[in-house]
Write an enzyme that holds these catalytic residues in place. Structure first.
Site, mmCIF file in Angstrom:
data_model
loop_
_atom_site.group_PDB
_atom_site.id
_atom_site.type_symbol
_atom_site.label_atom_id
_atom_site.label_comp_id
_atom_site.label_asym_id
_atom_site.label_seq_id
_atom_site.Cartn_x
_atom_site.Cartn_y
_atom_site.Cartn_z
ATOM 1 N N SER A 159 0.833 -1.197 0.000
ATOM 2 C CA SER A 159 0.000 0.000 0.000
ATOM 3 C C SER A 159 0.877 1.261 0.000
ATOM 4 C CB SER A 159 -0.963 -0.047 1.199
ATOM 5 O OG SER A 159 -1.999 0.885 1.056
ATOM 6 N N ASP A 199 -9.855 -4.982 -4.273
ATOM 7 C CA ASP A 199 -9.282 -3.940 -3.411
ATOM 8 C C ASP A 199 -10.181 -2.702 -3.422
ATOM 9 O OD1 ASP A 199 -7.655 -1.991 -2.157
ATOM 10 O OD2 ASP A 199 -5.834 -2.971 -2.870
ATOM 11 N N HIS A 230 -7.886 -5.520 0.037
ATOM 12 C CA HIS A 230 -6.622 -4.820 0.300
ATOM 13 C C HIS A 230 -5.871 -5.584 1.383
ATOM 14 C CE1 HIS A 230 -4.097 -1.315 -0.209
ATOM 15 N NE2 HIS A 230 -4.092 -1.078 1.099
#
Length: 226
Positions: A119, A173, A204
């Site tokens: 991320s 996601d 995610h």
């Protein structure tokens, strides 16, 4: 002025460290979030790879109402083209480079170092790795995007154009849309970088199956860590 040294969790191999993976966490997490992946990678007892999981500094994050949390940079909006605070990205880049140079001082050449991240951490691994003036073993960018949106970062270095880049993303996601990751992949591929892309049926997050793929990739790019 030198960058402030990042606090971190370091996991040493049972044998002498000949390689290093610097793994950057996501927004609001810490190095402790990914440290448990080391045994899950199943690298064997002779891998010789030092794992470093640094903690991002704490700062206010605009999209979270100014709440203070660990972040590599401020996220100003959900708009991909105006999401990452450039000044914060550049400041974290300096701290990450300081981590790399610290490993070099400890005897591990940059060619035996992988810069990895998830991320926000993946954003930083891509941004920093693409601009580094020295060769890395690999760059891993999980569930992330380029801080420059639909363009490659300024100040690209050719040194890591052939360096293996691993890009993974979850199809479901809802934090970083898979299209944002795919855009980064296509930009890198179009510019001649040695990148590979794979999607997983996940949100995610990171899956056990994915960790097996990461393990195989790490062992390939860090053959000198044996």
């Amino acid at each position: 002025m030198s960058a402030i040294q990042l606090e971190r969790i370091t996991i040493e191999p049972t044998q002498e460290a000949k390689a290093c993976v610097i793994w950057l966490h996501g927004l609001g997490d810490s190095g402790a979030g990914f440290a448990p992946v080391v045994p899950a990678l199943g690298l064997g007892s002779d891998h010789g790879i030092r794992f470093i999981f640094p903690h991002a500094p704490e700062q206010a994050v605009t999209i979270n109402g100014g709440y203070v949390m660990r972040a590599w940079y401020d996220i100003k909006s959900m708009d991909l083209h105006d999401r990452a605070d450039k000044k914060g990205v550049e400041q974290s880049e300096k701290q990450i480079i300081a981590l790399i140079e610290e490993q070099v001082a400890l005897g591990i050449p940059t060619e035996n170092i992988v810069l990895a991240g998830f991320s926000q951490g993946g954003v930083m691994s891509l941004y920093t790795g693409l601009r580094l003036p020295y060769k890395l073993a690999g760059i891993m960018a999980l569930s992330c995007y380029l801080p420059s949106g639909d363009s490659l970062p300024n100040g690209l270095s050719d040194v890591n154009r052939d360096t293996p880049i691993l890009q993974h993303h979850g199809i479901d996601d809802d934090v970083v849309p898979v299209d944002a990751g795919k855009m980064a992949y296509e930009l890198l591929q179009g510019a001649g970088f040695n990148t590979q892309w794979k999607t997983y049926n996940m949100p995610h997050s990171v899956l056990p199956q994915q960790l097996q793929d990461i393990s195989a990739w790490l062992q390939q790019v860090l053959a000198n860590g044996k």
